[in-house]
Design a protein around this motif. Structure first.
Motif, PDB file in Angstrom:
ATOM      1  N   GLY A  97      29.483 -54.263  25.877  1.00 26.47           N
ATOM      2  CA  GLY A  97      28.850 -53.326  26.794  1.00 26.47           C
ATOM      3  C   GLY A  97      27.586 -53.902  27.409  1.00 26.47           C
ATOM      4  N   GLY A  98      27.109 -53.166  28.426  1.00 25.31           N
ATOM      5  CA  GLY A  98      25.877 -53.572  29.110  1.00 25.31           C
ATOM      6  C   GLY A  98      24.692 -53.591  28.161  1.00 25.31           C
ATOM      7  N   LYS A  99      24.717 -52.726  27.159  1.00 30.37           N
ATOM      8  CA  LYS A  99      23.594 -52.663  26.222  1.00 30.37           C
ATOM      9  C   LYS A  99      23.374 -53.990  25.521  1.00 30.37           C
ATOM     10  CE  LYS A  99      22.856 -47.897  25.019  1.00 30.37           C
ATOM     11  NZ  LYS A  99      23.075 -46.757  24.167  1.00 30.37           N
ATOM     12  N   ILE A 102      21.996 -56.658  27.833  1.00 29.48           N
ATOM     13  CA  ILE A 102      20.547 -56.554  28.086  1.00 29.48           C
ATOM     14  C   ILE A 102      19.763 -57.091  26.883  1.00 29.48           C
ATOM     15  CG2 ILE A 102      18.665 -54.868  28.361  1.00 29.48           C
ATOM     16  CD1 ILE A 102      20.850 -53.159  29.944  1.00 29.48           C
ATOM     17  N   TRP A 123      15.641 -46.379  32.149  1.00 32.07           N
ATOM     18  CA  TRP A 123      16.695 -46.094  31.175  1.00 32.07           C
ATOM     19  C   TRP A 123      16.125 -46.410  29.798  1.00 32.07           C
ATOM     20  CZ3 TRP A 123      20.839 -49.773  29.225  1.00 32.07           C
ATOM     21  CH2 TRP A 123      21.768 -49.075  28.434  1.00 32.07           C
ATOM     22  N   TYR A 126      15.889 -49.942  27.856  1.00 37.68           N
ATOM     23  CA  TYR A 126      15.160 -51.157  28.280  1.00 37.68           C
ATOM     24  C   TYR A 126      13.926 -51.466  27.416  1.00 37.68           C
ATOM     25  CZ  TYR A 126      17.828 -50.787  32.734  1.00 37.68           C
ATOM     26  OH  TYR A 126      18.793 -50.697  33.695  1.00 37.68           O
ATOM     27  N   VAL A 169      16.842 -52.117  38.786  1.00 39.23           N
ATOM     28  CA  VAL A 169      18.119 -51.423  38.645  1.00 39.23           C
ATOM     29  C   VAL A 169      18.319 -50.500  39.832  1.00 39.23           C
ATOM     30  CG1 VAL A 169      17.064 -49.772  37.037  1.00 39.23           C
ATOM     31  CG2 VAL A 169      19.542 -49.890  37.197  1.00 39.23           C
ATOM     32  N   ASN A 173      19.580 -45.353  36.616  1.00 31.85           N
ATOM     33  CA  ASN A 173      19.645 -44.323  35.606  1.00 31.85           C
ATOM     34  C   ASN A 173      18.211 -44.237  35.080  1.00 31.85           C
ATOM     35  OD1 ASN A 173      19.978 -42.764  33.349  1.00 31.85           O
ATOM     36  ND2 ASN A 173      21.288 -44.198  32.247  1.00 31.85           N
ATOM     37  N   ASP A 201      20.204 -54.923  36.888  1.00 33.31           N
ATOM     38  CA  ASP A 201      21.266 -54.171  36.218  1.00 33.31           C
ATOM     39  C   ASP A 201      22.136 -53.521  37.294  1.00 33.31           C
ATOM     40  OD1 ASP A 201      22.809 -52.306  34.852  1.00 33.31           O
ATOM     41  OD2 ASP A 201      21.208 -51.723  33.480  1.00 33.31           O
ATOM     42  N   ILE A 203      25.177 -52.040  36.886  1.00 38.01           N
ATOM     43  CA  ILE A 203      26.281 -51.306  36.276  1.00 38.01           C
ATOM     44  C   ILE A 203      26.793 -50.142  37.143  1.00 38.01           C
ATOM     45  CG2 ILE A 203      25.050 -49.631  34.836  1.00 38.01           C
ATOM     46  CD1 ILE A 203      27.088 -51.188  32.610  1.00 38.01           C
ATOM     47  N   TYR A 204      25.916 -49.590  38.018  1.00 39.24           N
ATOM     48  CA  TYR A 204      26.344 -48.475  38.897  1.00 39.24           C
ATOM     49  C   TYR A 204      26.639 -48.955  40.325  1.00 39.24           C
ATOM     50  CZ  TYR A 204      24.729 -45.482  35.106  1.00 39.24           C
ATOM     51  OH  TYR A 204      24.563 -44.875  33.879  1.00 39.24           O
ATOM     52  N   ALA A 243      32.080 -50.008  32.052  1.00 42.32           N
ATOM     53  CA  ALA A 243      31.929 -48.634  31.552  1.00 42.32           C
ATOM     54  C   ALA A 243      31.957 -47.572  32.646  1.00 42.32           C
ATOM     55  CB  ALA A 243      30.630 -48.524  30.744  1.00 42.32           C
ATOM     56  N   LYS A 244      31.130 -47.736  33.656  1.00 43.56           N
ATOM     57  CA  LYS A 244      30.955 -46.652  34.632  1.00 43.56           C
ATOM     58  C   LYS A 244      31.988 -46.744  35.759  1.00 43.56           C
ATOM     59  CE  LYS A 244      27.118 -46.216  32.194  1.00 43.56           C
ATOM     60  NZ  LYS A 244      26.651 -45.153  31.359  1.00 43.56           N
ATOM     61  N   ARG A 252      33.713 -50.706  25.397  1.00 45.11           N
ATOM     62  CA  ARG A 252      32.621 -51.634  25.085  1.00 45.11           C
ATOM     63  C   ARG A 252      32.843 -53.041  25.646  1.00 45.11           C
ATOM     64  NH1 ARG A 252      29.567 -49.082  25.808  1.00 45.11           N
ATOM     65  NH2 ARG A 252      27.957 -50.317  24.831  1.00 45.11           N
TER      66      ARG A 252
HETATM   67  C1  LIG Z   1      21.381 -48.418  33.660  1.00 39.79           C
HETATM   68  C2  LIG Z   1      22.383 -48.706  32.604  1.00 39.79           C
HETATM   69  N1  LIG Z   1      22.609 -49.980  32.272  1.00 39.79           N
HETATM   70  C3  LIG Z   1      23.481 -50.317  31.319  1.00 39.79           C
HETATM   71  C4  LIG Z   1      24.191 -49.347  30.641  1.00 39.79           C
HETATM   72  C5  LIG Z   1      25.091 -49.844  29.549  1.00 39.79           C
HETATM   73  O1  LIG Z   1      26.318 -49.343  29.473  1.00 39.79           O
HETATM   74  P1  LIG Z   1      27.344 -49.818  28.372  1.00 39.79           P
HETATM   75  O2  LIG Z   1      26.586 -50.397  27.234  1.00 39.79           O
HETATM   76  O3  LIG Z   1      28.087 -48.586  28.014  1.00 39.79           O
HETATM   77  O4  LIG Z   1      28.204 -50.850  29.041  1.00 39.79           O
HETATM   78  C6  LIG Z   1      23.999 -47.999  30.937  1.00 39.79           C
HETATM   79  C7  LIG Z   1      24.685 -46.932  30.194  1.00 39.79           C
HETATM   80  O5  LIG Z   1      24.308 -45.785  30.171  1.00 39.79           O
HETATM   81  C8  LIG Z   1      23.066 -47.672  31.955  1.00 39.79           C
HETATM   82  O6  LIG Z   1      22.843 -46.405  32.314  1.00 39.79           O
END
Ligand SMILES: Cc1ncc(COP(=O)(O)O)c(C=O)c1O
Length: 404
Positions: A97-99, A102, A123, A126, A169, A173, A201, A203-204, A243-244, A252
Motif C-alpha cells: 500500500g501507499g502507507k 511513504i 493526511w 505523514y 499531495v 486527503n 503523493d 494516489i488520488y 487502493a483508490k 494492499r
Molecule cells: C493521501 C493518501 N496517500 C496514501 C494513502 C495510502 O493508501 P494505501 O496504503 O491504502 O495504499 C492514502 C489512504 O488513505 C491517502 O489518503
C-alpha cells in the motif's frame, strides 16, 4: 516502550471507523463518514486475475522483495500513460500500500533532525511516518480561504537550513484540494531552486472533478511534478497505489518511484521488514494497472454526484462553511461557528468534542480536524452510498439545528 514507537498515536481515521463499526455491531444504526475507501467492489476482471493466480502454484511462492518484474513493467507503462513520466523497473519498489511506500521512502532519505515541510491539513499518516524515520514534520497551514492550498511564499517562510523534503499531495486527503498546473510548477521550481527533495503523493490522481481537471491540466498535459519540473527528477519520490483508483483498499498494493539508489535502499529495508507484497495481490495489481480506466470513470460519476450533494447539505447548516472539494472523496468543512454552542445539554469546545456529540446524538461518525493538524474542522468521506449520505447528513442537520 521505546520513545520512538511510544510516541506514535493511533490512526484517528481508523479509530473513528473502528468505533463506528463497533457501535454498528452492537445494533446501533451508525452511518460512517470516517473511512477513506470506495464503497464499490473491486472490478471483476481484477478479481478474476487474482482467482487465477490463487490456482497457479507459481503465485504461492515468494517474489523478489521489491515486487514482480511483470508488475514493475506494468507500473512503468501505466506511469507513462497517465503522467507522461518515463521510468524503469529499477526506479520502482512495490509496497504494501501507499502507507508503506511513504514510510520506506522517508526512512530511506531522512537523517535525524531533517525537516519535512508538510502542508496542513495533512493526511494523518505523514507526520507519524516522518517522525518514525527520525525526521521532523513542519506543518504549513492553509485554510478554506485559499481552498486549502499552500503558496510558495508560505513554503519559503517555513524553509530552514535543516529542510530536506517538501511533501506535496494533489488531490489532497483530507481537503480534496487540487492544485493547478501553474501552482504545481511554481512549487516544483521553488523546491528545485533550493535543492530540496519532493515527495509527491499521487494516489488520488484519477479522482478530479469539474473545472479542476482542466486547471490541473488545461491541454491534457501532465501535472505530475517530475514531468512539470524535470530538473526535480533526481530528487523526486512519487507515491501511488491501486487502493483508490480500482477500489482495492484491502489488497494492499502501492509503490514508490524514485532515484535508483533510494529505491535500492528502500528495497533493502523492505526485504528485512515485510519482504514481498502478497504474490496474489500483485497478480491482481498487474490486471488493474494494465487495464483501462473505465471502472474509475464510473466511480467518479457517483463520487461527483455525492460531492455536490454533501457540500450543498453541509452548507445549509448554520455555523458550517464547506468549500467545494475538487478531488479525492472528502469534504472538509469548518465548524468553528458551532464550537462553544449548546447542543442537547453539551457544549463542545473543540472539533473532537463536536465529533463525539455527533456520534452519540446523531449516530453519525465523522473525523475531527485535530487528526489532520487543524482543529475546528471535520472530515467526511463521501465514498459511501447515496442513501446513507443523505440520511447521515440529514441527521447532522437536525442535530445541529438545535445548537444555541
Ligand atoms: C493521501 C493518501 N496517500 C496514501 C494513502 C495510502 O493508501 P494505501 O496504503 O491504502 O495504499 C492514502 C489512504 O488513505 C491517502 O489518503
Amino acid at each position: 516502550m521505546s520513545a520512538r514507537v511510544g510516541a506514535i498515536s493511533e490512526s484517528a481515521t481508523l479509530a473513528v471507523d473502528a468505533k463506528a463499526k463497533a457501535l454498528k455491531a452492537a445494533g446501533r444504526p451508525v452511518i460512517g463518514f470516517g473511512a477513506g475507501e470506495p464503497d464499490f467492489p473491486t472490478p471483476d476482471y481484477i478479481v478474476e486475475a487474482a482467482v487465477e493466480a490463487c490456482r497457479n502454484p507459481k503465485f504461492h511462492r515468494y517474489t523478489p522483495a521489491g515486487g514482480l518484474p511483470e508488475l514493475k513493467s506494468a507500473i512503468a507503462a501505466k506511469t507513462l500513460r497517465d503522467s507522461g513520466y518515463e521510468v524503469e523497473a529499477a526506479n520502482i519498489l512495490v509496497t504494501n500500500g501507499g502507507k508503506q511506500a511513504i514510510y520506506e521512502a522517508f526512512a530511506a532519505i531522512l537523517d535525524p533532525g531533517d525537516e519535512v515541510i508538510v502542508p496542513a491539513p495533512y493526511w494523518t499518516t505523514y507526520p507519524e511516518s516522518i517522525q518514525l524515520a527520525g525526521g521532523v514534520p513542519v506543518p504549513v497551514v492553509a485554510d478554506e480561504t485559499t481552498g486549502y492550498r499552500v503558496s510558495v511564499e508560505q513554503l519559503e517562510a517555513a524553509r530552514t537550513e535543516n529542510t530536506k523534503v517538501v511533501l506535496f499531495v494533489s488531490p489532497s486527503n483530507p481537503t480534496g484540494a487540487v492544485y493547478s498546473r501553474e501552482q504545481v510548477e511554481a512549487i516544483g521550481r521553488w523546491a528545485a531552486e533550493h535543492g530540496l527533495w519532493v515527495m509527491t503523493d499521487e494516489i488520488y490522481e484519477h479522482l478530479v472533478y469539474g473545472d479542476a481537471a482542466a486547471r490541473a491540466s488545461a491541454d491534457g498535459s501532465s501535472s505530475s511534478l517530475p514531468v512539470v519540473v524535470p530538473e526535480l527528477r533526481e530528487k523526486c519520490i512519487v507515491v501511488n497505489g491501486v487502493a483508490k483508483t480500482y477500489a482495492m483498499t484491502g489488497w494492499r498494493v502501492g509503490w514508490v518511484i524514485g532515484p535508483k539508489d533510494v529505491i535500492k535502499a528502500a528495497t533493502n529495508l523492505q526485504s528485512h521488514a515485510t519482504s514481498n507484497v502478497s504474490n496474489v495481490a500483485q497478480a491482481a495489481a498487474i490486471a488493474a494497472v494494465s487495464g483501462d480506466l473505465k471502472a474509475v470513470d464510473e466511480m467518479k460519476v457517483a463520487f461527483d454526484r455525492r460531492r455536490k450533494k454533501i457540500v450543498q447539505m453541509l452548507n445549509e447548516i448554520d455555523g458550517i462553511v464547506c468549500p467545494e472539494p475538487e478531488g479525492a472523496f472528502y469534504a472538509y468543512p469548518s465548524v468553528k461557528g458551532l464550537l462553544g454552542k449548546e447542543i442537547r445539554g453539551k457544549r463542545p469546545q473543540t472539533s473532537v468534542e463536536l465529533a463525539e456529540v455527533i456520534l452519540e446524538e446523531a449516530e453519525v461518525a465523522v473525523v475531527p480536524g485535530e487528526a489532520f493538524g487543524t482543529p475546528g474542522y471535520l472530515r467526511l468521506s463521501y465514498a459511501l452510498g447515496d442513501e446513507d449520505l443523505v440520511e447521515g447528513v440529514s441527521r447532522i442537520q437536525k442535530l445541529l439545528a438545535e445548537a444555541k
